[in-house]
Design an enzyme around this catalytic site. Structure first.
Site, PDB file in Angstrom:
ATOM      1  NE  ARG A 234      -2.282   1.585  -6.004  1.00  0.00           N
ATOM      2  CZ  ARG A 234      -3.268   0.815  -5.916  1.00  0.00           C
ATOM      3  NH1 ARG A 234      -4.425   0.986  -6.576  1.00  0.00           N
ATOM      4  NH2 ARG A 234      -3.084  -0.734  -5.382  1.00  0.00           N
ATOM      5  CG  ASP A 258     -12.177   4.243  -6.480  1.00  0.00           C
ATOM      6  OD1 ASP A 258     -12.922   4.829  -5.750  1.00  0.00           O
ATOM      7  OD2 ASP A 258     -11.997   3.309  -6.613  1.00  0.00           O
ATOM      8  CD  GLU A 263      -5.912   6.257  -2.098  1.00  0.00           C
ATOM      9  OE1 GLU A 263      -6.076   5.141  -1.305  1.00  0.00           O
ATOM     10  OE2 GLU A 263      -6.298   6.258  -3.304  1.00  0.00           O
ATOM     11  CG  HIS A 295      -8.716   2.967  -3.170  1.00  0.00           C
ATOM     12  ND1 HIS A 295      -7.424   3.185  -3.038  1.00  0.00           N
ATOM     13  CD2 HIS A 295      -8.623   1.724  -3.988  1.00  0.00           C
ATOM     14  CE1 HIS A 295      -6.545   2.397  -3.787  1.00  0.00           C
ATOM     15  NE2 HIS A 295      -7.598   1.654  -4.454  1.00  0.00           N
TER      16      HIS A 295
END
Length: 328
Positions: A234, A258, A263, A295
């Site tokens: 995360r 990632d 986000e 992601h």
């Protein structure tokens, strides 16, 4: 039962339709769940959401008033759901754990290799007919110390991969799995020791209040100057402003991720024509020793199939007044 799928992506809809073996009434919208889009759940008993959707207390209150009783996450992480509020209202909430640990672990190793061996830079160069090797130096993964923060299913899969590369593996976990020590040449140590000794650090933990900004200025000060940090967990595990500073002053060597701590509103959308306003993200992306993907770690055929099947296993259970084994 009528089910509304928020944050529906074109590539996952066929998998979800295929998994709907009991022909429940399903609808798909591209909108993320927010306090405004919650109103779109009028007439639905269940919703399905993704990791970027907002299931805060305020949103849950609106959903409950609209008659929604069930929330099925299409992700393992559930930090976007206020579980205490959900329980108080009476929602049933479930996630999809362990849908494909190797999908995430393989992506983590791919990020590490791509950043280390300058794969993106090399590809860009040769497509412009530049075949020089001047800026393409990397290092051997073999023989390095890899620090794994978290040794659940994904962390264990990463341990398997790094063991295959011939690495020495240090690990930190609040619930150690000591079977991994003999299986993958792994040793459990304290978090500070892991930060001090590791050449590569990879995160594989769920986000909680206790590990928010786990990687911060103080911890990075403990690390080797040649360390590469990998984050497929995360975004908020890492203080982005602090890691940008550490990268700029060469306190650490690289960051491949990632995920990103902010986000919402940016990831899963196309801003190629209008650009983005997030100055911190812009700065992060401008650094040559950063590799960020949107992601996508879960995006393998096997993982998306499993997510769809597990989501409908839960929804079918609820429709038949049975508990789901993935309820939170």
């Amino acid at each position: 039962m009528k089910i509304l799928f928020y944050s529906s992506k074109d590539f996952e809809i066929p998998f979800l339709k295929e998994a709907n073996s009991k022909n429940q009434k399903i609808s798909f919208i591209k909108d993320a769940l927010t306090s405004e889009t919650a109103l779109k759940a009028v007439g639905y008993q269940a919703i399905s959401i993704f990791s970027g959707d907002d299931a805060s207390s305020l949103v849950l209150e609106k959903l409950w008033d609209l008659g929604v009783k069930y929330i099925a996450l299409r992700s393992a992480g559930h930090n976007n759901v206020h579980l205490t509020a959900a329980k108080n209202y009476g929602f049933k909430v479930a996630n999809v754990p362990d849908y494909s640990p190797y999908a995430i672990a393989e992506h983590a190793s791919a990020l590490l290799l791509a950043l280390n061996r300058k794969i993106v830079t090399a590809s860009t160069q040769v497509k412009a007919y530049n075949f020089l090797q001047k800026h393409l130096m990397g290092f051997n993964i073999h023989g390095k110390k890899v620090g794994l923060i978290g040794t659940g299913s994904i962390g264990s899969a990463m341990a398997s991969i790094m063991n295959g590369y011939g690495c020495t593996i240090l690990a930190y976990d609040i619930s150690p799995n000591y079977d991994l020590e003999t299986k993958y040449n792994l040793k459990y140590v304290g978090l500070d020791q892991l930060c001090i000794e590791s050449d590569i650090i990879s995160l594989h933990i769920p986000l909680t209040e206790d590990n928010y900004y786990l990687i911060n200025k103080e911890r990075m000060a403990l690390m080797k100057k040649n360390v590469v940090i990998v984050n497929t967990a995360r975004g908020a595990h890492v203080n982005t402003v602090a890691i940008i500073e550490a990268l700029e002053i060469k306190q650490i060597a690289g960051y491949c991720t990632d995920v990103y701590e902010k986000e919402a509103g940016t990831f899963f959308k196309d801003f190629s024509e209008i650009g983005i306003k997030d100055k911190v993200l812009k700065k992060l992306l401008s650094l040559p020793n950063v590799l960020l993907t949107p992601h996508q770690g879960y995006m393998t055929v096997e993982a998306v199939e499993n997510i769809a099947e597990m989501t409908f296993n839960t929804l079918n259970s609820w429709n038949e007044n049975r508990e789901s084994r993935h309820e939170l």
